[in-house]
Scaffold this active site. Structure first.
Site, PDB file in Angstrom:
ATOM      1  CG  HIS A 208      50.010   4.663  31.737  1.00  0.00           C
ATOM      2  ND1 HIS A 208      50.550   5.593  32.581  1.00  0.00           N
ATOM      3  CD2 HIS A 208      50.379   3.465  32.236  1.00  0.00           C
ATOM      4  CE1 HIS A 208      51.224   4.977  33.542  1.00  0.00           C
ATOM      5  NE2 HIS A 208      51.124   3.678  33.360  1.00  0.00           N
ATOM      6  NE  ARG A 292      54.321   2.971  43.289  1.00  0.00           N
ATOM      7  CZ  ARG A 292      54.486   3.891  42.347  1.00  0.00           C
ATOM      8  NH1 ARG A 292      55.625   4.536  42.229  1.00  0.00           N
ATOM      9  NH2 ARG A 292      53.508   4.176  41.506  1.00  0.00           N
TER      10      ARG A 292
HETATM   11  C1  MV4 Z   1      53.793  12.491  28.081  1.00  0.00           C
HETATM   12  C2  MV4 Z   1      52.629  12.728  27.336  1.00  0.00           C
HETATM   13  C3  MV4 Z   1      52.770  12.985  25.988  1.00  0.00           C
HETATM   14  N1  MV4 Z   1      53.996  12.994  25.429  1.00  0.00           N
HETATM   15  N2  MV4 Z   1      54.987  12.516  27.478  1.00  0.00           N
HETATM   16  C4  MV4 Z   1      51.783  12.379  32.399  1.00  0.00           C
HETATM   17  C5  MV4 Z   1      52.373  11.969  33.717  1.00  0.00           C
HETATM   18  C6  MV4 Z   1      53.642  11.259  33.416  1.00  0.00           C
HETATM   19  N3  MV4 Z   1      53.624   9.945  33.970  1.00  0.00           N
HETATM   20  C7  MV4 Z   1      53.767  11.253  31.935  1.00  0.00           C
HETATM   21  N4  MV4 Z   1      52.648  11.938  31.380  1.00  0.00           N
HETATM   22  C8  MV4 Z   1      52.577  12.200  30.044  1.00  0.00           C
HETATM   23  N5  MV4 Z   1      53.755  12.225  29.378  1.00  0.00           N
HETATM   24  C9  MV4 Z   1      55.066  12.761  26.185  1.00  0.00           C
HETATM   25  N6  MV4 Z   1      56.274  12.790  25.600  1.00  0.00           N
HETATM   26  C10 MV4 Z   1      51.392  12.687  27.990  1.00  0.00           C
HETATM   27  C11 MV4 Z   1      51.363  12.430  29.352  1.00  0.00           C
HETATM   28  C12 MV4 Z   1      50.053  12.367  29.957  1.00  0.00           C
HETATM   29  C13 MV4 Z   1      49.569  11.190  30.510  1.00  0.00           C
HETATM   30  C14 MV4 Z   1      50.345  10.028  30.544  1.00  0.00           C
HETATM   31  C15 MV4 Z   1      49.872   8.872  31.082  1.00  0.00           C
HETATM   32  C16 MV4 Z   1      48.588   8.852  31.620  1.00  0.00           C
HETATM   33  C17 MV4 Z   1      47.809   9.979  31.614  1.00  0.00           C
HETATM   34  C18 MV4 Z   1      48.288  11.152  31.079  1.00  0.00           C
HETATM   35  C19 MV4 Z   1      47.481  12.292  31.071  1.00  0.00           C
HETATM   36  C20 MV4 Z   1      47.980  13.440  30.526  1.00  0.00           C
HETATM   37  C21 MV4 Z   1      49.268  13.483  29.981  1.00  0.00           C
END
Ligand code: MV4
Length: 448
Positions: A208, A292
């Site tokens: 992230h 924000r």
């Molecule tokens: C995803 C992903 C994998 N592939 N989208 C989790 C919350 C939201 N902000 C987006 N998230 C995710 N989107 C795709 N196409 C995996 C996650 C995700 C995740 C993302 C960021 C930080 C921690 C996470 C934990 C689990 C899943």
């Protein structure tokens, strides 16, 4: 410039906004619930208004109460902080129609960014790479199956109004899709009163990574580098840092150029964050915009030397970025933030109660943003963040060493906190290697 600002928030961020106002020579009005009568934001503001009972729905989220407090105290502007009303487009609109400046983006931009699907469309159009997926919402199981077949399994279903991982489902094969679509829609409809779901290619083990934006009301945009926020548990960030160990100067430069164009194109103003997922190849894909100031903004402040909250206020007052940022943005050194939560370190259950003893660490390279003081009470009604420990070093290794010694000197008695957990994570060779993804915490907890 504004003469008086109301802060529609509590805790450390209310204090953070008070600090910025004091330095700008602006008077402040605190609002507080009955549970926060003895809070430091009430003490340090020039005026304070009780806006209702402990439950947020009847105080910090109650728009008429907040607007009444602003009218009684005759403020020029409202700073919403993060959470609560900060991304509520209706609230931003009510502020403007009441003659109050909302310190944030314009209501229509907040509204667009609040719909992940609309944000995705807008950002794709503005030239950012998005995760391959559906063009709009998934209308039916057949439509979902057709889109998923095109992009290839696994796919992820996401609620367009979503947040905190609710309404999300990973689908590994076609047979699972109809059932999981119904589940995601039901969950989204219940949690957000909007059942709309869209589909994306599922990225395995993503990092992230988010970029900090400042945009004035004259079409100027600056990017303050990125933050790595992969250390999360159940969608709650635990540790954030800047810069990301995985973003090269070349990638940062490329993303900065593209983001400047994109944010100008969507008419973004004030501070904001653009979130991306990075796949194992190091490619970045846009996922959402946070309209924000964020909890983790201090790590960016430490590596850029820019006061993001002061910048928010000056932008809202109409100043151009050229007056606010008098030198080119540069990234220097490394900063790490540990969120100190009032929670049981083993079960992660919230740990409300009285803080009977407190020692805040200090010294070179150490910043603590907190609302805690000896004998204060952590109420059970709000989020469990009691302090943010933000440490700066010349490089990542020094920032880690400094964080570890500051955690050693950070004493909170009377409640449980995440201090011991942070110590263990920062001591972990896997964390120290910098090769971290969003699956890190699950692996770390399984190791013990
Ligand atoms: C995803 C992903 C994998 N592939 N989208 C989790 C919350 C939201 N902000 C987006 N998230 C995710 N989107 C795709 N196409 C995996 C996650 C995700 C995740 C993302 C960021 C930080 C921690 C996470 C934990 C689990 C899943």
């Amino acid at each position: 410039m504004f003469k008086k600002i109301l802060i529609a928030n509590r805790g450390e961020i209310a204090l953070r906004v008070i600090c910025a106002c004091k330095e700008l020579g602006i008077k402040t009005v605190a609002v507080y619930s009955e549970a926060d009568r003895h809070s430091l934001h009430v003490r340090f503001a020039d005026e304070a208004v009780c806006i209702g009972p402990a439950k947020s729905a009847r105080s910090y989220l109650d728009i008429p109460s907040v607007i009444s407090a602003a009218e009684i105290t005759n403020v020029d502007a409202i700073h919403p902080g993060y959470g609560f009303l900060s991304e509520n487009a209706n609230f931003a609109e009510v502020c403007e129609t009441s003659g109050l400046t909302f310190i944030g983006p314009k209501p229509d931009v907040i509204r667009t960014m609040g719909s992940k699907q609309l944000a995705r469309e807008a950002m794709a159009k503005a030239g950012l790479p998005i995760v391959p997926g559906s063009a709009g919402i998934v209308e039916s199981p057949e439509h979902g199956l057709e889109t998923a077949a095109k992009i290839g399994y696994p796919v992820i279903l996401k609620a367009t109004a979503g947040g905190g991982g609710r309404g999300m489902r990973v689908v590994n094969e076609a047979s699972e899709l109809p059932g999981m679509l119904a589940q995601a829609q039901a969950e989204a409809g219940g949690a957000f009163a909007c059942p709309d779901v869209y589909v994306e290619k599922y990225i395995r083990k993503p990092r992230h990574i988010e970029f900090q934006v400042l945009a004035d009301q004259h079409g100027n945009v600056e990017i303050l580098g990125e933050r790595e926020c992969s250390i999360q548990r159940r969608h709650q960030k635990l540790i954030e840092e800047s810069p990301s160990p995985r973003v090269s100067p070349e990638l940062r430069q490329e993303m900065t150029a593209r983001l400047k164009v994109a944010m100008k194109e969507v008419g973004y103003t004030n501070a904001g964050t653009v979130e991306f997922l990075m796949d194992e190849d190091g490619s970045l894909y846009f996922i959402e915009v946070n309209a924000r100031v964020q909890v983790e903004h201090p790590v960016t402040e430490l590596v850029t030397g820019i006061d993001i909250v002061k910048a928010q206020i000056r932008i809202a007052a109409g100043e151009p970025l050229s007056a606010i940022l008098t030198e080119p943005v540069t990234i220097r050194g490394h900063a790490i933030e540990c969120r100190i939560n009032a929670e049981n370190p083993d079960t992660f259950a919230p740990s409300a109660g009285r803080i009977t003893g407190l020692n805040l660490p200090g010294g070179i390279g150490v910043r603590v943003d907190t609302w805690a003081y000896t004998d204060c009470v952590v109420p059970p009604y709000y989020d469990s963040l009691v302090a943010k420990l933000i440490c700066f070093g010349k490089d990542r290794s020094e920032a880690i060493t400094r964080s570890l010694r500051a955690l050693d000197m950070f004493i909170v008695e009377g409640i449980h906190t995440s201090i011991p957990l942070h110590h263990r994570i920062l001591s972990d060779p896997e964390f120290q290697s910098g090769d971290i993804d969003t699956g890190y915490i699950a692996r770390f907890l399984a190791k013990k």
